[in-house]
Scaffold this motif. Structure first.
Motif, mmCIF file in Angstrom:
data_model
loop_
_atom_site.group_PDB
_atom_site.id
_atom_site.type_symbol
_atom_site.label_atom_id
_atom_site.label_comp_id
_atom_site.label_asym_id
_atom_site.label_seq_id
_atom_site.Cartn_x
_atom_site.Cartn_y
_atom_site.Cartn_z
ATOM 1 N N TRP A 97 0.825 -1.199 0.000
ATOM 2 C CA TRP A 97 0.000 0.000 0.000
ATOM 3 C C TRP A 97 0.867 1.259 0.000
ATOM 4 O O TRP A 97 0.565 2.250 -0.680
ATOM 5 C CB TRP A 97 -0.923 -0.016 1.212
ATOM 6 C CG TRP A 97 -1.891 1.133 1.261
ATOM 7 C CD1 TRP A 97 -1.823 2.226 2.062
ATOM 8 C CD2 TRP A 97 -3.083 1.281 0.480
ATOM 9 N NE1 TRP A 97 -2.889 3.053 1.833
ATOM 10 C CE2 TRP A 97 -3.681 2.499 0.863
ATOM 11 C CE3 TRP A 97 -3.693 0.498 -0.501
ATOM 12 C CZ2 TRP A 97 -4.866 2.959 0.309
ATOM 13 C CZ3 TRP A 97 -4.885 0.950 -1.069
ATOM 14 C CH2 TRP A 97 -5.451 2.168 -0.671
ATOM 15 N N PRO A 102 -0.259 -2.449 -7.127
ATOM 16 C CA PRO A 102 -1.479 -3.217 -7.398
ATOM 17 C C PRO A 102 -1.482 -4.574 -6.709
ATOM 18 O O PRO A 102 -2.509 -5.261 -6.694
ATOM 19 C CB PRO A 102 -1.474 -3.367 -8.920
ATOM 20 C CG PRO A 102 -0.040 -3.209 -9.321
ATOM 21 C CD PRO A 102 0.539 -2.241 -8.347
ATOM 22 N N THR A 104 -1.325 -4.967 -3.598
ATOM 23 C CA THR A 104 -2.003 -4.846 -2.305
ATOM 24 C C THR A 104 -3.242 -5.727 -2.288
ATOM 25 O O THR A 104 -4.108 -5.591 -3.159
ATOM 26 C CB THR A 104 -2.428 -3.391 -2.047
ATOM 27 O OG1 THR A 104 -1.302 -2.525 -2.172
ATOM 28 C CG2 THR A 104 -3.028 -3.256 -0.644
ATOM 29 N N PRO A 105 -3.360 -6.645 -1.338
ATOM 30 C CA PRO A 105 -4.567 -7.491 -1.285
ATOM 31 C C PRO A 105 -5.829 -6.642 -1.160
ATOM 32 O O PRO A 105 -5.867 -5.668 -0.401
ATOM 33 C CB PRO A 105 -4.346 -8.346 -0.033
ATOM 34 C CG PRO A 105 -2.856 -8.358 0.158
ATOM 35 C CD PRO A 105 -2.389 -7.009 -0.285
ATOM 36 N N ARG A 106 -6.848 -7.010 -1.893
ATOM 37 C CA ARG A 106 -8.113 -6.272 -1.825
ATOM 38 C C ARG A 106 -8.712 -6.359 -0.426
ATOM 39 O O ARG A 106 -9.403 -5.430 0.019
ATOM 40 C CB ARG A 106 -9.083 -6.829 -2.867
ATOM 41 C CG ARG A 106 -8.694 -6.478 -4.290
ATOM 42 C CD ARG A 106 -9.690 -6.996 -5.307
ATOM 43 N NE ARG A 106 -9.689 -8.461 -5.382
ATOM 44 C CZ ARG A 106 -8.817 -9.166 -6.097
ATOM 45 N NH1 ARG A 106 -7.855 -8.543 -6.767
ATOM 46 N NH2 ARG A 106 -8.875 -10.485 -6.149
ATOM 47 N N ALA A 109 -7.018 -3.516 1.265
ATOM 48 C CA ALA A 109 -7.193 -2.208 0.645
ATOM 49 C C ALA A 109 -8.474 -1.522 1.113
ATOM 50 O O ALA A 109 -8.513 -0.294 1.275
ATOM 51 C CB ALA A 109 -7.187 -2.338 -0.878
ATOM 52 N N CYS A 110 -9.544 -2.306 1.352
ATOM 53 C CA CYS A 110 -10.809 -1.688 1.756
ATOM 54 C C CYS A 110 -10.669 -0.975 3.107
ATOM 55 O O CYS A 110 -11.353 0.026 3.357
ATOM 56 C CB CYS A 110 -11.937 -2.707 1.774
ATOM 57 S SG CYS A 110 -11.735 -4.078 2.909
ATOM 58 N N ARG A 113 -8.032 2.256 2.638
ATOM 59 C CA ARG A 113 -8.634 3.429 1.987
ATOM 60 C C ARG A 113 -9.343 4.333 2.983
ATOM 61 O O ARG A 113 -9.562 5.509 2.706
ATOM 62 C CB ARG A 113 -9.642 2.983 0.923
ATOM 63 C CG ARG A 113 -9.024 2.356 -0.306
ATOM 64 C CD ARG A 113 -10.044 2.202 -1.425
ATOM 65 N NE ARG A 113 -9.499 1.389 -2.496
ATOM 66 C CZ ARG A 113 -9.759 0.096 -2.677
ATOM 67 N NH1 ARG A 113 -10.594 -0.526 -1.840
ATOM 68 N NH2 ARG A 113 -9.219 -0.575 -3.660
ATOM 69 N N ASP A 237 -9.075 -13.786 -1.225
ATOM 70 C CA ASP A 237 -8.966 -12.330 -1.237
ATOM 71 C C ASP A 237 -10.307 -11.693 -1.587
ATOM 72 O O ASP A 237 -10.759 -10.747 -0.931
ATOM 73 C CB ASP A 237 -7.892 -11.901 -2.236
ATOM 74 C CG ASP A 237 -7.432 -10.460 -2.023
ATOM 75 O OD1 ASP A 237 -7.785 -9.854 -0.995
ATOM 76 O OD2 ASP A 237 -6.708 -9.936 -2.904
ATOM 77 N N ASP A 238 -10.970 -12.215 -2.601
ATOM 78 C CA ASP A 238 -12.276 -11.679 -3.008
ATOM 79 C C ASP A 238 -13.302 -11.820 -1.887
ATOM 80 O O ASP A 238 -14.061 -10.882 -1.597
ATOM 81 C CB ASP A 238 -12.785 -12.396 -4.259
ATOM 82 C CG ASP A 238 -12.060 -11.964 -5.522
ATOM 83 O OD1 ASP A 238 -11.334 -10.951 -5.475
ATOM 84 O OD2 ASP A 238 -12.207 -12.650 -6.552
ATOM 85 N N ALA A 241 -12.447 -9.450 0.978
ATOM 86 C CA ALA A 241 -12.696 -8.059 0.589
ATOM 87 C C ALA A 241 -14.192 -7.744 0.643
ATOM 88 O O ALA A 241 -14.599 -6.672 1.106
ATOM 89 C CB ALA A 241 -12.145 -7.801 -0.810
ATOM 90 N N ARG A 245 -15.796 -4.915 3.119
ATOM 91 C CA ARG A 245 -16.629 -3.779 2.689
ATOM 92 C C ARG A 245 -17.946 -3.748 3.462
ATOM 93 O O ARG A 245 -18.441 -2.677 3.829
ATOM 94 C CB ARG A 245 -16.873 -3.850 1.185
ATOM 95 C CG ARG A 245 -15.636 -3.544 0.340
ATOM 96 C CD ARG A 245 -15.992 -3.372 -1.122
ATOM 97 N NE ARG A 245 -16.479 -4.603 -1.718
ATOM 98 C CZ ARG A 245 -15.707 -5.506 -2.316
ATOM 99 N NH1 ARG A 245 -14.392 -5.315 -2.374
ATOM 100 N NH2 ARG A 245 -16.224 -6.596 -2.855
#
Length: 256
Positions: A97, A102, A104-106, A109-110, A113, A237-238, A241, A245
């Motif tokens: 990060w 890119p 950075t694991p999703r 990242a959430c 941010r 990861d998906d 993430a 969220r």
């Protein structure tokens, strides 16, 4: 050139992330120094969402270190190695990060941010970090640990029992940790609920860590197949993430 990711503490955090901790005391030291930097990060400063997770992680890791000192674990070499590998994935995500990579694991990242706003409430922020670290990082940290020790994730072994012992550490620390994230009105509801919320969150941690163990076993079986391993990485990861969220959404904050 844009503003550094970490604002006025950017270079300090870059320096901290320049090397991996080699043992559990070093992990605790890194987390302590990182916490001191995160609470200075504007514009939210002491209410920095990542600091809310890092504080929890530091508390649990310190308890693990105390357990190692007190001979709490049957296979301390395994537990110490896992702790180091687990932390390495968190620090790697922070490094990615920092570099605006890119890679950075999703899942992470959430949460990252949210460091510049909009503000996220402390408990959802901590929960989102736990989600990323357990649901995404932990299975791969387990596989790396077993590979380095030339062992494997087998149910009922001393290593598995030590892994489950961490659930007990969570259970011991969850009540004080969770109440530290609550507002006055939430504390009133918590008092009315008695031990129900503590029991529920303890059960949730246990369930989530059991799923991570099963996912590690699945990855272990395909560890020599790069394509299959990458599919597992993307899947986890998906999924993490998406949950992250939700935890950081208004609905997630309300449910907590």
């Amino acid at each position: 050139m844009g503003e550094p990711v970490w604002g006025p503490v950017h270079q300090d955090i870059v320096g901290l992330l320049a090397d991996h901790p080699a043992d559990v005391p070093a992990v605790v030291d890194h987390l302590t120094k990182l916490q001191d930097l995160l609470v200075r990060l504007p514009p939210l400063e002491r209410s920095c969402p990542l600091a809310d997770f890092n504080e929890l992680y530091l508390t649990i890791t310190t308890s693990v270190l105390n357990g190692l000192y007190d001979d709490r674990f049957a296979d301390p070499v395994f537990l110490a190695r896992l702790d180091v590998e687990f932390a390495a994935r968190y620090f790697d995500a922070l490094r990615y990060w920092t570099e605006s990579s890119p890679a950075t694991p999703r899942a992470w990242a959430c949460l990252f941010r949210r460091m510049r706003g909009p503000d996220a409430r402390p408990l959802p922020s901590a929960a989102a970090g736990v989600n990323a670290h357990i649901n995404f990082d932990l299975p791969f940290a387990l596989v790396t640990t077993f590979d380095s020790l030339e062992s494997e994730p087998v149910d009922g072994t001393d290593q598995h029992r030590d892994y489950l012992e961490i659930n007990q550490i969570f259970a011991e620390r969850i009540p004080e940790l969770r109440r530290g994230y609550l507002d006055n009105w939430q504390l009133m509801i918590d008092m009315l609920n008695g031990d129900i919320d503590d029991w529920y969150q303890g059960e949730l941690v246990e369930y989530t860590r059991n799923v991570a163990w099963r996912n590690a076993q699945k990855i272990w079986r395909c560890r020599h197949d790069p394509e299959a391993r990458e599919c597992e990485r993307v899947r986890l990861d998906d999924n993490a993430a998406a949950l992250g969220r939700l935890l950081l959404s208004p609905l997630g904050a309300f449910l907590q």
